[in-house]
Design a protein around this motif. Structure first.
Motif, PDB file in Angstrom:
ATOM      1  N   THR A  36      73.656 -65.552-108.826  1.00 36.12           N
ATOM      2  CA  THR A  36      73.090 -65.649-107.478  1.00 36.12           C
ATOM      3  C   THR A  36      71.665 -66.190-107.468  1.00 36.12           C
ATOM      4  O   THR A  36      71.060 -66.301-106.387  1.00 36.12           O
ATOM      5  N   ALA A  37      71.106 -66.543-108.625  1.00 31.02           N
ATOM      6  CA  ALA A  37      69.746 -67.110-108.649  1.00 31.02           C
ATOM      7  C   ALA A  37      69.656 -68.403-107.845  1.00 31.02           C
ATOM      8  O   ALA A  37      68.567 -68.787-107.411  1.00 31.02           O
ATOM      9  N   ALA A  38      70.794 -69.072-107.626  1.00 35.29           N
ATOM     10  CA  ALA A  38      70.791 -70.291-106.815  1.00 35.29           C
ATOM     11  C   ALA A  38      70.649 -69.997-105.322  1.00 35.29           C
ATOM     12  O   ALA A  38      70.465 -70.925-104.527  1.00 35.29           O
ATOM     13  N   GLY A  39      70.764 -68.730-104.929  1.00 32.30           N
ATOM     14  CA  GLY A  39      70.509 -68.368-103.537  1.00 32.30           C
ATOM     15  C   GLY A  39      71.678 -68.548-102.593  1.00 32.30           C
ATOM     16  O   GLY A  39      71.480 -68.579-101.375  1.00 32.30           O
ATOM     17  N   LEU A  40      72.904 -68.626-103.121  1.00 33.27           N
ATOM     18  CA  LEU A  40      74.065 -68.806-102.238  1.00 33.27           C
ATOM     19  C   LEU A  40      74.607 -67.453-101.786  1.00 33.27           C
ATOM     20  O   LEU A  40      75.784 -67.125-101.938  1.00 33.27           O
ATOM     21  N   VAL A  41      73.723 -66.657-101.211  1.00 35.20           N
ATOM     22  CA  VAL A  41      74.040 -65.341-100.654  1.00 35.20           C
ATOM     23  C   VAL A  41      73.536 -65.329 -99.221  1.00 35.20           C
ATOM     24  O   VAL A  41      72.333 -65.516 -98.977  1.00 35.20           O
ATOM     25  N   GLY A  42      74.438 -65.159 -98.266  1.00 36.42           N
ATOM     26  CA  GLY A  42      74.007 -65.158 -96.873  1.00 36.42           C
ATOM     27  C   GLY A  42      75.178 -65.387 -95.945  1.00 36.42           C
ATOM     28  O   GLY A  42      76.347 -65.244 -96.330  1.00 36.42           O
ATOM     29  N   SER A  43      74.863 -65.743 -94.711  1.00 33.98           N
ATOM     30  CA  SER A  43      75.916 -66.055 -93.744  1.00 33.98           C
ATOM     31  C   SER A  43      76.599 -67.360 -94.147  1.00 33.98           C
ATOM     32  O   SER A  43      76.085 -68.123 -94.961  1.00 33.98           O
ATOM     33  N   TYR A  44      77.739 -67.604 -93.539  1.00 35.26           N
ATOM     34  CA  TYR A  44      78.454 -68.849 -93.839  1.00 35.26           C
ATOM     35  C   TYR A  44      77.572 -70.063 -93.560  1.00 35.26           C
ATOM     36  O   TYR A  44      77.529 -71.008 -94.358  1.00 35.26           O
ATOM     37  N   ASP A  45      76.848 -70.017 -92.446  1.00 38.40           N
ATOM     38  CA  ASP A  45      75.974 -71.139 -92.113  1.00 38.40           C
ATOM     39  C   ASP A  45      74.844 -71.276 -93.130  1.00 38.40           C
ATOM     40  O   ASP A  45      74.487 -72.394 -93.536  1.00 38.40           O
ATOM     41  N   GLN A  46      74.260 -70.165 -93.544  1.00 40.20           N
ATOM     42  CA  GLN A  46      73.166 -70.216 -94.512  1.00 40.20           C
ATOM     43  C   GLN A  46      73.630 -70.770 -95.853  1.00 40.20           C
ATOM     44  O   GLN A  46      72.949 -71.608 -96.462  1.00 40.20           O
ATOM     45  N   VAL A  47      74.773 -70.313 -96.314  1.00 34.96           N
ATOM     46  CA  VAL A  47      75.291 -70.781 -97.603  1.00 34.96           C
ATOM     47  C   VAL A  47      75.590 -72.274 -97.535  1.00 34.96           C
ATOM     48  O   VAL A  47      75.245 -73.032 -98.448  1.00 34.96           O
ATOM     49  N   ALA A  48      76.206 -72.714 -96.442  1.00 31.69           N
ATOM     50  CA  ALA A  48      76.504 -74.138 -96.293  1.00 31.69           C
ATOM     51  C   ALA A  48      75.221 -74.964 -96.255  1.00 31.69           C
ATOM     52  O   ALA A  48      75.135 -76.033 -96.879  1.00 31.69           O
ATOM     53  N   GLU A  49      74.214 -74.468 -95.554  1.00 29.19           N
ATOM     54  CA  GLU A  49      72.938 -75.187 -95.478  1.00 29.19           C
ATOM     55  C   GLU A  49      72.294 -75.315 -96.855  1.00 29.19           C
ATOM     56  O   GLU A  49      71.761 -76.372 -97.214  1.00 29.19           O
ATOM     57  N   ARG A  50      72.341 -74.259 -97.655  1.00 25.44           N
ATOM     58  CA  ARG A  50      71.741 -74.302 -98.988  1.00 25.44           C
ATOM     59  C   ARG A  50      72.512 -75.241 -99.913  1.00 25.44           C
ATOM     60  O   ARG A  50      71.914 -75.945-100.733  1.00 25.44           O
ATOM     61  N   ILE A  51      73.818 -75.252 -99.775  1.00 26.37           N
ATOM     62  CA  ILE A  51      74.610 -76.190-100.580  1.00 26.37           C
ATOM     63  C   ILE A  51      74.258 -77.625-100.201  1.00 26.37           C
ATOM     64  O   ILE A  51      74.099 -78.495-101.068  1.00 26.37           O
ATOM     65  N   ARG A  52      74.115 -77.890 -98.911  1.00 27.02           N
ATOM     66  CA  ARG A  52      73.735 -79.248 -98.485  1.00 27.02           C
ATOM     67  C   ARG A  52      72.369 -79.636 -99.053  1.00 27.02           C
ATOM     68  O   ARG A  52      72.146 -80.792 -99.429  1.00 27.02           O
ATOM     69  N   ALA A  53      71.450 -78.671 -99.135  1.00 22.79           N
ATOM     70  CA  ALA A  53      70.128 -78.969 -99.682  1.00 22.79           C
ATOM     71  C   ALA A  53      70.218 -79.305-101.169  1.00 22.79           C
ATOM     72  O   ALA A  53      69.572 -80.252-101.645  1.00 22.79           O
ATOM     73  N   PHE A  54      71.017 -78.565-101.912  1.00 21.62           N
ATOM     74  CA  PHE A  54      71.223 -78.873-103.327  1.00 21.62           C
ATOM     75  C   PHE A  54      71.891 -80.242-103.482  1.00 21.62           C
ATOM     76  O   PHE A  54      71.524 -81.023-104.368  1.00 21.62           O
ATOM     77  N   HIS A  55      72.839 -80.537-102.622  1.00 21.51           N
ATOM     78  CA  HIS A  55      73.537 -81.818-102.703  1.00 21.51           C
ATOM     79  C   HIS A  55      72.564 -82.963-102.424  1.00 21.51           C
ATOM     80  O   HIS A  55      72.568 -83.991-103.132  1.00 21.51           O
ATOM     81  N   ALA A  56      71.708 -82.797-101.430  1.00 18.55           N
ATOM     82  CA  ALA A  56      70.717 -83.831-101.126  1.00 18.55           C
ATOM     83  C   ALA A  56      69.763 -84.040-102.297  1.00 18.55           C
ATOM     84  O   ALA A  56      69.263 -85.148-102.521  1.00 18.55           O
ATOM     85  N   ALA A  57      69.529 -82.989-103.075  1.00 18.22           N
ATOM     86  CA  ALA A  57      68.636 -83.091-104.229  1.00 18.22           C
ATOM     87  C   ALA A  57      69.311 -83.749-105.427  1.00 18.22           C
ATOM     88  O   ALA A  57      68.628 -84.102-106.391  1.00 18.22           O
ATOM     89  N   GLY A  58      70.651 -83.894-105.374  1.00 18.38           N
ATOM     90  CA  GLY A  58      71.339 -84.589-106.459  1.00 18.38           C
ATOM     91  C   GLY A  58      72.500 -83.865-107.088  1.00 18.38           C
ATOM     92  O   GLY A  58      73.151 -84.398-107.995  1.00 18.38           O
ATOM     93  N   ILE A  59      72.807 -82.637-106.627  1.00 19.46           N
ATOM     94  CA  ILE A  59      73.947 -81.910-107.194  1.00 19.46           C
ATOM     95  C   ILE A  59      75.236 -82.443-106.584  1.00 19.46           C
ATOM     96  O   ILE A  59      75.426 -82.421-105.368  1.00 19.46           O
ATOM     97  N   GLU A  60      76.101 -82.917-107.456  1.00 22.17           N
ATOM     98  CA  GLU A  60      77.395 -83.440-107.012  1.00 22.17           C
ATOM     99  C   GLU A  60      78.474 -82.366-107.021  1.00 22.17           C
ATOM    100  O   GLU A  60      79.254 -82.236-106.084  1.00 22.17           O
ATOM    101  N   LEU A  61      78.529 -81.582-108.106  1.00 21.74           N
ATOM    102  CA  LEU A  61      79.606 -80.607-108.299  1.00 21.74           C
ATOM    103  C   LEU A  61      79.035 -79.199-108.311  1.00 21.74           C
ATOM    104  O   LEU A  61      78.129 -78.894-109.098  1.00 21.74           O
ATOM    105  N   PHE A  62      79.555 -78.333-107.461  1.00 20.93           N
ATOM    106  CA  PHE A  62      79.183 -76.931-107.435  1.00 20.93           C
ATOM    107  C   PHE A  62      80.311 -76.141-108.095  1.00 20.93           C
ATOM    108  O   PHE A  62      81.427 -76.089-107.577  1.00 20.93           O
ATOM    109  N   MET A  63      80.011 -75.532-109.241  1.00 22.47           N
ATOM    110  CA  MET A  63      81.008 -74.753-109.961  1.00 22.47           C
ATOM    111  C   MET A  63      80.756 -73.285-109.621  1.00 22.47           C
ATOM    112  O   MET A  63      79.800 -72.674-110.107  1.00 22.47           O
TER     113      MET A  63
END
Length: 361
Positions: A297-324
């Motif tokens: 959980t150090a990546a911070g994907l703990v929260g509401s559905y909207d919050q988790v989706a927003e954080r994933i989008r931020a990681f993707h914008a930074a260059g993460i292609e695959l979330f395992m």
């Protein structure tokens, strides 16, 4: 620099639960049947990849079950039709010729959906109890560099003649070669300088353990600055997800898992005693409290559905292609994430048929 399309994967439960080993909602199960059903469920729900970690002995509970990664991956290749199957590999365990032949076989069984993840290894006991050499940290990377140099040529179908410190091959060629592309995809994980240098030289995708966005951004910037002869490097991120209707509900579930994980303190202490102290990721993990493995959980994907989706989008914008991703309890949360978070990421939610198929799996 443009980022490849977002992909979502799941860790296969090769050595039981990822967050807490004494969770009544997820009894220990590292069986082939559970792993098979999980991957089939993930494929039916629309996940893009699965990572099958390689251990010969369970790294947490040495007297408990441990799935064998490569035989299981071959079986998964035959049973699935779309999902990418990524099998981890520790170079000391397989001669390059043997590993390359296995990789090509699984690649052709899967019709071009296989990849392997080169890992440096950290569990000294896994090797030393078997009488297998376990070099110091940088020695292992030097060995891995020569190893992947040979493997990469073999899985391309080249005739290989090589004389090095560890291997000697003469006019060695494997057939059939890859029937679907130039070669299987190569992933590599690690945080040390030797790991980063090897990733820049030999990998297609660099796996980053779960960490805050600013640290991940620094990792990516460092790798992108390095000279490279292959296509641009892609990036993956490990992360444990707890997503609920509200942030409060997600935090309550985090506290439940954290309390259960605290009961595993003795297991973690024994594991630490078996771990090479020079492994950089161990020092990274010590920086923060977390649930889950590989950064969790150090990546911070703990929260509401909207919050988790927003954080994933931020990681993707930074260059993460695959979330395992990791979940617990696995099958329930795997479906919840697909149902609730996929649409928030612009992906199709699973249909009722998909949900039924995943439950049947």
């Amino acid at each position: 620099m443009s980022v490849p399309p977002l992909r979502i994967g799941v860790w296969a439960p090769v050595h039981g639960p990822r967050a807490a080993l004494q969770d009544p909602a997820e009894p220990f199960n590292a069986s082939w049947e559970h792993n098979r059903d999980t991957v089939l469920q993930a494929e039916a729900l629309g996940y893009d990849a699965t990572l099958v970690a390689q251990h010969t002995v369970n790294p947490h509970l040495p007297d408990h079950d441990q799935l064998e990664a490569w035989t299981a991956s071959a079986a998964l290749a035959a049973l699935t039709s779309r999902i990418e199957i990524i099998a981890a590999i520790k170079p000391y365990l397989y001669h390059p010729v043997v590993l390359a032949k296995m990789a090509l076989q699984i690649e052709n069984i899967s019709r071009g959906r296989f990849a392997f993840n080169l890992v440096n290894a950290w569990n000294r006991a896994e090797f030393e109890k078997a009488g297998i050499p376990f070099g110091e940290h940088d020695e292992r990377y030097a060995y891995g560099r020569e190893w992947i140099t040979v493997v990469e040529k073999l899985i391309r179908g080249e005739s290989v003649t090589h004389t090095g410190e560890n291997f000697a091959l003469t006019d060695y060629q494997l057939t059939p070669k890859d029937l679907h592309r130039a070669r299987p995809r190569i992933y590599l994980g690690g945080e040390s300088e030797p790991a980063r240098a090897l990733a820049a030289d030999a990998a297609d995708v660099f796996f980053i353990n779960g960490q805050p966005l600013e640290d991940v951004t620094t990792f990516i910037a460092d790798l992108r600055r390095r000279p490279r002869t292959l296509a641009p490097l892609s990036f993956g991120l490990a992360a444990f997800v707890i997503a609920r209707d509200t942030e409060r509900e997600a935090r309550e579930e985090y506290q439940r898992l954290a309390a259960l994980a605290a009961r595993d303190a003795g297991v973690r202490a024994a594991q630490a005693a078996r771990t090479d102290p020079n492994v950089v990721m161990v020092k990274t993990f010590a920086k923060s409290e977390r649930v889950g493995t590989n950064g969790g959980t150090a990546a911070g994907l703990v929260g509401s559905y909207d919050q988790v989706a927003e954080r994933i989008r931020a990681f993707h914008a930074a260059g993460i292609e695959l979330f395992m991703l990791q979940f617990q309890p696995l099958t329930v949360e795997l479906a919840r994430f697909a149902r609730e978070v996929f649409p928030r990421l612009g992906r199709a939610a699973p249909s009722r048929v998909d949900l039924r198929q995943s439950q049947a799996g």
